[in-house]
Design an enzyme around this catalytic site. Structure first.
Site, PDB file in Angstrom:
ATOM      1  N   ASP A 229     -33.505  40.980 -25.175  1.00 57.05           N
ATOM      2  CA  ASP A 229     -32.473  41.665 -25.950  1.00 57.05           C
ATOM      3  C   ASP A 229     -31.115  40.997 -25.705  1.00 57.05           C
ATOM      4  O   ASP A 229     -30.782  40.620 -24.584  1.00 57.05           O
ATOM      5  CB  ASP A 229     -32.417  43.143 -25.542  1.00 57.05           C
ATOM      6  CG  ASP A 229     -31.698  44.000 -26.562  1.00 57.05           C
ATOM      7  OD1 ASP A 229     -32.369  44.792 -27.251  1.00 57.05           O
ATOM      8  OD2 ASP A 229     -30.457  43.878 -26.674  1.00 57.05           O
TER       9      ASP A 229
ATOM     10  N   GLN B 151     -32.512  54.119 -33.983  1.00 58.46           N
ATOM     11  CA  GLN B 151     -32.880  52.756 -34.397  1.00 58.46           C
ATOM     12  C   GLN B 151     -31.716  52.105 -35.136  1.00 58.46           C
ATOM     13  O   GLN B 151     -31.136  52.699 -36.053  1.00 58.46           O
ATOM     14  CB  GLN B 151     -34.113  52.811 -35.308  1.00 58.46           C
ATOM     15  CG  GLN B 151     -34.634  51.431 -35.700  1.00 58.46           C
ATOM     16  CD  GLN B 151     -35.890  51.506 -36.564  1.00 58.46           C
ATOM     17  OE1 GLN B 151     -36.302  52.586 -36.995  1.00 58.46           O
ATOM     18  NE2 GLN B 151     -36.488  50.355 -36.824  1.00 58.46           N
TER      19      GLN B 151
ATOM     20  N   HIS C 278     -39.824  47.486 -33.437  1.00 56.26           N
ATOM     21  CA  HIS C 278     -39.722  46.771 -32.156  1.00 56.26           C
ATOM     22  C   HIS C 278     -39.961  47.742 -31.019  1.00 56.26           C
ATOM     23  O   HIS C 278     -39.545  48.891 -31.056  1.00 56.26           O
ATOM     24  CB  HIS C 278     -38.356  46.081 -31.999  1.00 56.26           C
ATOM     25  CG  HIS C 278     -37.180  46.968 -32.256  1.00 56.26           C
ATOM     26  ND1 HIS C 278     -36.767  47.286 -33.532  1.00 56.26           N
ATOM     27  CD2 HIS C 278     -36.330  47.609 -31.423  1.00 56.26           C
ATOM     28  CE1 HIS C 278     -35.708  48.076 -33.459  1.00 56.26           C
ATOM     29  NE2 HIS C 278     -35.429  48.301 -32.189  1.00 56.26           N
TER      30      HIS C 278
END
Ligand code: 5GP
Ligand code: ZN
Length: 114
Positions: free
Chosen positions: A30, A94, A100
């Site tokens: 990330d 989200q 994901h």
């Protein structure tokens, strides 16, 4: 989808620090980690969210879960554990509209989530 951020990462059009890849999924670190380990596992196929997963995607989703556990173990989080999170839709928090799975490790994660 042509204008989807994670589809662009899956196609290699936007660089990412890749932790795992096979023909149908990709895991990458990330860009804004919230834990010492923060990897996102995505299907290369565009699926908007868990709420959009169809029965045709069940086998793929199962393989994603299996790979997520394997990946966390391989990265050294098998003993202390990890947090596996799908955010879905507005109330799920989200922000990127491509399915994901967050894989978070390296610290204790509280409950309930924020
Ligand atoms: P969500 O909030 O949708 O559950 O999670 C989206 C995640 O994608 C966030 O943790 C965010 O930091 C991450 N992210 C957003 N843009 C990028 C990017 O361009 N590259 C990477 N590696 N991560 C991203
Ligand atoms: Zn996409």
């Amino acid at each position: 989808m042509s204008d989807c951020l994670f589809c662009k990462i899956a196609r290699g059009e936007i660089p990412a620090n890749v932790a795992y890849e096979d023909d149908e999924m990709l895991a990458f670190h990330d860009i804004n980690p919230v834990s010492p380990l923060h990897v996102l596992l995505i299907p290369k196929k565009h699926i908007a969210s868990l709420l959009d997963l169809s029965r045709d995607d069940e086998a793929l989703a199962g393989r994603m879960l299996a790979r997520a556990g394997e990946l966390a173990r391989r990265l050294g989080y098998g003993q202390n554990g990890a947090r596996f999170v799908f955010n879905a839709g507005r109330d799920g928090g989200q922000t990127v509209g491509h399915l994901h799975l967050h894989i978070l490790g390296g610290r204790a994660h509280g409950w309930p989530p924020g």
